[in-house]
Write a protein that holds these residues in place. Sequence first.
Motif, PDB file in Angstrom:
ATOM      1  N   UNK A  75       0.475  -0.612  -0.024  1.00 36.65           N
ATOM      2  CA  UNK A  75       0.071   0.019  -0.071  1.00 36.65           C
ATOM      3  C   UNK A  75       0.912   1.232  -0.122  1.00 36.65           C
ATOM      4  N   UNK A  76      -0.175   2.106  -0.608  1.00 35.94           N
ATOM      5  CA  UNK A  76       1.065   3.499  -0.447  1.00 35.94           C
ATOM      6  C   UNK A  76       2.129   3.741  -1.956  1.00 35.94           C
ATOM      7  N   UNK A  77       1.977   2.789  -2.731  1.00 33.20           N
ATOM      8  CA  UNK A  77       2.889   2.777  -4.355  1.00 33.20           C
ATOM      9  C   UNK A  77       2.044   3.679  -4.906  1.00 33.20           C
ATOM     10  N   UNK A  78       2.557   4.531  -5.380  1.00 39.60           N
ATOM     11  CA  UNK A  78       1.975   5.093  -6.599  1.00 39.60           C
ATOM     12  C   UNK A  78       1.627   4.379  -7.558  1.00 39.60           C
ATOM     13  N   UNK A  79       3.086   3.763  -8.116  1.00 36.29           N
ATOM     14  CA  UNK A  79       2.516   2.511  -9.550  1.00 36.29           C
ATOM     15  C   UNK A  79       1.192   1.963  -9.368  1.00 36.29           C
ATOM     16  N   UNK A  80       0.831   1.519  -8.065  1.00 39.23           N
ATOM     17  CA  UNK A  80      -1.110   0.656  -7.843  1.00 39.23           C
ATOM     18  C   UNK A  80      -1.638   1.325  -8.641  1.00 39.23           C
ATOM     19  N   UNK A  81      -1.928   2.651  -8.358  1.00 39.48           N
ATOM     20  CA  UNK A  81      -2.312   2.698  -9.159  1.00 39.48           C
ATOM     21  C   UNK A  81      -2.035   3.331 -10.645  1.00 39.48           C
TER      22      UNK A  81
END
Length: 584
Positions: A75-81
């Motif tokens: 959680x918190x990684x922008x690449x997940x978005x």
Amino acid sequence: MSVQPMPETVTRKFGKAAYRPLTQAELEKIAPTRDERLFLVLSIFIGVLSGLLVVSFRIAIEWIKILTLGSAPHAGQFRLLIVPAVAGLFVAALVHLFFPAARGSGVNQTKAALYIYNGYISFKTVIGKFITAALAIGCGHSLGPEDPSLQIGAGVASMVARRLNLSRQRLRLFAPIGAAAGLAAAFNAPISAILFVIEEVIGQWSAAVLGSIVLSAISSVVVARWFWGSEPLFRIPTVTMRDPRELIAYAILGVAGGFAALVFSKALGYLRPQLRALPQWTYYFQSGIAGLLVGMIGFLGFPQVMGPGYEVMDQAMHGQFAWKVLLALALLKILATTLSFSSGTPGGMFAPTMFIGAMLGASVGSFEKLFFPHLTGTVGAYALVGIGVLFAGFLRAPLTSVFMVLEVSGNYSIVLPVILANMIGYLISRALQPVPIFEVFTHQDGLELPSMEEAREESELHLEDALRPVDVPVIKGQQTIAEAAQIAAAENASAFLVSLRDGSWYAMTAHELTSAGPTSTPDTAIERILPAERTPILFPDMPLDSTLHHFPRWPVLPIMNRASKGKLEGIVTQDDVLQCYQKH
């Protein structure tokens, strides 16, 4: 009749007395045997080819995941978005511009190929499914690789059949053979793949088809295990149930799974047609938006719902989550999968269904451990049973669901809880959602494919349903023509039954009697003027439609007793059969 000489190698197998040329009729009997052998060899070849493709497909998914999301996304990684959204836009463009048949899971597309397009699946669709599904699943969309593997295997089989210029009938048979191979390699579970194809794709089987499906499934699993090993997908300790009260907890899991399957089905059944009803230009953005929303779930604290989630299922089976977190993961997985699948992103429903079931089952097991510590069930056992419950309730394949749990765990001690919970979940889901989810998708797509669940539930009519007492004259074969004519005239019968010494029967018409050959006399026995054929041997438990092709030849059909040769249970006529169908 023309006679063709045969090589010595052919005639030798019949023994010394058979050293003679074979007739054309004998050649025709041998030819189908050769076709069957070719069919079985091709099934093995298709299994090997499908296994290699599915292994490549799974490797591609893993590499794409590592390259885009990393080996351990959190959680918190922008690449997940970013990654699921960008991948969704790219996949949507590929699907709508180049691979329109790659949309969806692959199960209904394979059924449509079988029942509408005579088993035809283009090689372009196989390539498109491979690329788009690997990109979508590897980049975090909440979908699984099993359903696409099924379609990839069916496409390989279709391509092989077309290359060999096989008949339309053979072409249709090859699609389920390839489907079983693809699914078996993806699951590393040949029995489950065979049962699912029979339960949900073809709905019925014959010895020849079953043999080919078994060979292709085993061949593909051998290839898959050569790369991945023979270990089951999940490993839990042997289940030991010392307290019968624990079955109550499994029954509660079955109830919860039935309602979870209902929520999942309703969500997909609502959102999917809503998105498909939007203007076509939105199709290029729907997968991207769905990827963004799924990525947001991961970014905000639950990256476990992204992708198939096999590692998360294994963690849940070993008690690494609290029961409240497990429930949250199950609900969020339903949401994420509904978004991904409804947007038209290529990918399957099997892995998400297993994930939801595992989380639900593990939550029940964790709750039990917390509040009822005296019970001996493990969290892993409940998670495995939960997988089967959702599979039975959501995908509506009750038989497959039992064997799938046994195969993916290699733990046959769990069979009793699995059967109990699966049947409860299946019955609740069927009562609350009468139409299976794959059939819902079929209707939304404007297709009319056979419903295998409805076919299983249909009550088949039997001969006993149309049976009536023997109300036509019964004459012994030793009686004379004159006696038979007298009996028939006395009862004004247009047909009567002739009982013969060997226990067989003949249904004779009055016209046959009056037109007896010129060599007969009134004192000639009836059995002397009968032709060699006899009425078919039928029994009360046989299907009613098995009589229909006999009526053009026989006016009345005697129905026999299985326990006593030659004893009549009754008779049926064509009118009896038709009236029986009208009543039912």
